[in-house]
Design a protein around this motif. Structure first.
Motif, short mmCIF file in Angstrom:
data_model
loop_
_atom_site.label_atom_id
_atom_site.label_comp_id
_atom_site.label_asym_id
_atom_site.label_seq_id
_atom_site.Cartn_x
_atom_site.Cartn_y
_atom_site.Cartn_z
N HIS A 205 43.49 59.84 24.86
CA HIS A 205 42.34 59.59 25.72
C HIS A 205 41.04 60.12 25.13
O HIS A 205 40.00 60.13 25.81
CB HIS A 205 42.57 60.24 27.09
N GLY A 206 41.07 60.58 23.86
CA GLY A 206 39.86 61.03 23.21
C GLY A 206 39.29 62.33 23.74
O GLY A 206 38.08 62.55 23.67
N LEU A 207 40.12 63.20 24.27
CA LEU A 207 39.67 64.47 24.81
C LEU A 207 39.82 65.56 23.76
O LEU A 207 40.72 65.51 22.92
CB LEU A 207 40.49 64.84 26.06
N PRO A 208 38.97 66.57 23.80
CA PRO A 208 39.07 67.65 22.81
C PRO A 208 40.30 68.51 23.09
O PRO A 208 40.76 68.61 24.22
CB PRO A 208 37.78 68.45 23.03
N PRO A 209 40.85 69.14 22.06
CA PRO A 209 42.03 70.00 22.28
C PRO A 209 41.66 71.25 23.07
O PRO A 209 40.52 71.72 23.05
CB PRO A 209 42.47 70.35 20.85
N LEU A 210 42.65 71.77 23.78
CA LEU A 210 42.46 72.96 24.60
C LEU A 210 42.99 74.19 23.87
O LEU A 210 43.97 74.11 23.13
CB LEU A 210 43.21 72.82 25.94
N ASP A 211 42.33 75.30 24.10
CA ASP A 211 42.84 76.58 23.61
C ASP A 211 42.68 77.61 24.71
O ASP A 211 42.27 77.29 25.83
CB ASP A 211 42.12 77.02 22.32
N ASP A 212 43.01 78.86 24.42
CA ASP A 212 42.97 79.90 25.45
C ASP A 212 41.56 80.17 25.95
O ASP A 212 41.38 80.66 27.08
CB ASP A 212 43.57 81.20 24.89
#
Length: 321
Positions: A205-212
């Motif tokens: 979906h073209g979303l940025p990756p998540l991190d903490d």
């Protein structure tokens, strides 16, 4: 006979968090496994069949698992595929059946008590209509199922529950077992799978990756609904009204009367008037058509005044007297 596959890993002296010393390599582990297998022996419980010494056979196929898929030998990807094959294989794929054979009432014992036979299976212990000789399995599987069934009738093997698990050839455990001290748990695998699926969906979906350190801000809201999602929640929040059994009920002129209804609202919908008067919808509309119960309309909604409910109750009391 048991066909067993085991993945053996060598850890350090302090547990799985510590690596083994340099001299303890996979060659040492491969030489230690046959020695350990030959030294393990188990004595079976005493029975009419005697006591048997159980041990591993001489057919040992030891192969190192290589982390490099290009190296010569067995790679970790091949091991994962091999385990996945057994994890998704049903019991029927190995020649047995996929349902229990034992009676659900007596659990294969054939008796409900010491003196009473099971009325459902008539003492056979099998499900009604089942016969071991008529099972759609191979002759080899039938002999193993029959062995489990016969051994399950012996009191010394009762704790093994062989009859309820005869369709699995007596095995009632999980297809995969591991040491509790092993560093990789099933919870870790489920967490890694959920994280992988989440990252995969975000990439699609073209979303940025998540991190903490990521703060997710929702800029779009969508109406999902109002009210209770389940009927049980509504019933717990709005329990049905109980009949008045208070001591305020009194006799007047030989007729038991009750205090008038205390209304918190001036108008009621038809469904609410049905609960107050304990009448069905068709009876409520018949009373409205006949003029015995007054009503008003607001747009297309028909409402019943609280005073009309009191007047109808008073009318019924006058007719009863």
């Amino acid at each position: 006979m048991v066909h067993f596959h085991a993945i053996i890993r060598l850890d350090g002296a302090d547990g799985p968090d510590q690596s083994p010393p340099d001299w303890a390599d996979h060659h040492l582990l491969a030489r230690a496994v046959p020695v350990a297998a030959r030294s393990v022996k188990l004595l079976s419980p005493a029975s009419e069949l005697g006591r048997w010494t159980l041990a591993w056979g001489e057919q040992l196929d030891i192969r190192p698992i290589l982390l490099d898929p290009c190296a010569e030998g067995l790679s970790e990807r091949a091991v994962a595929g091999y385990i996945a094959k057994y994890a998704t294989k049903g019991a029927e794929a190995s020649g047995t059946i996929d349902h229990r054979l034992s009676c659900s009432a007596c659990r294969g014992r054939g008796r409900m008590s010491l003196m009473a036979a099971c009325g459902l299976c008539h003492g056979t212990g099998l499900k009604p209509g089942l016969h071991l000789e008529a099972l759609p399995v191979s002759e080899h599987a039938r002999r193993m199922i029959r062995t489990c069934w016969d051994l399950g009738a012996r009191p010394e093997y009762r704790a093994l529950r062989l009859r309820p698990w005869a369709h699995m050839l007596g095995f009632r455990g999980h297809f995969s077992s591991k040491s509790r001290a092993y560093s990789l748990t099933l919870g870790d695998l489920r967490t890694a799978r959920a994280r992988h699926r989440s990252d995969q969906a975000r990439q699609q979906h073209g979303l940025p990756p998540l991190d903490d350190a990521t703060t997710l801000v929702l800029g779009h809201w969508r109406f999902a609904g109002i009210g209770y999602t389940r009927r049980s929640d509504h019933r717990r929040a709005h329990p049905p009204a109980r009949p008045d059994r208070s001591p305020d009920r009194r006799r007047a002129g030989g007729v038991m009367t009750a205090p008038a209804l205390i209304h918190s609202r001036r108008l009621y919908r038809v469904c609410e008037a049905m609960r107050l008067l304990s009448l069905s919808r068709s009876v409520i509309y018949e009373l409205i058509r006949s003029g015995r119960l007054r009503s008003v309309t607001q747009g297309r909604t028909r409402l019943i005044p609280a005073s009309a409910i009191d007047d109808y109750i008073a009318l019924l009391e006058r007719e009863a007297s």
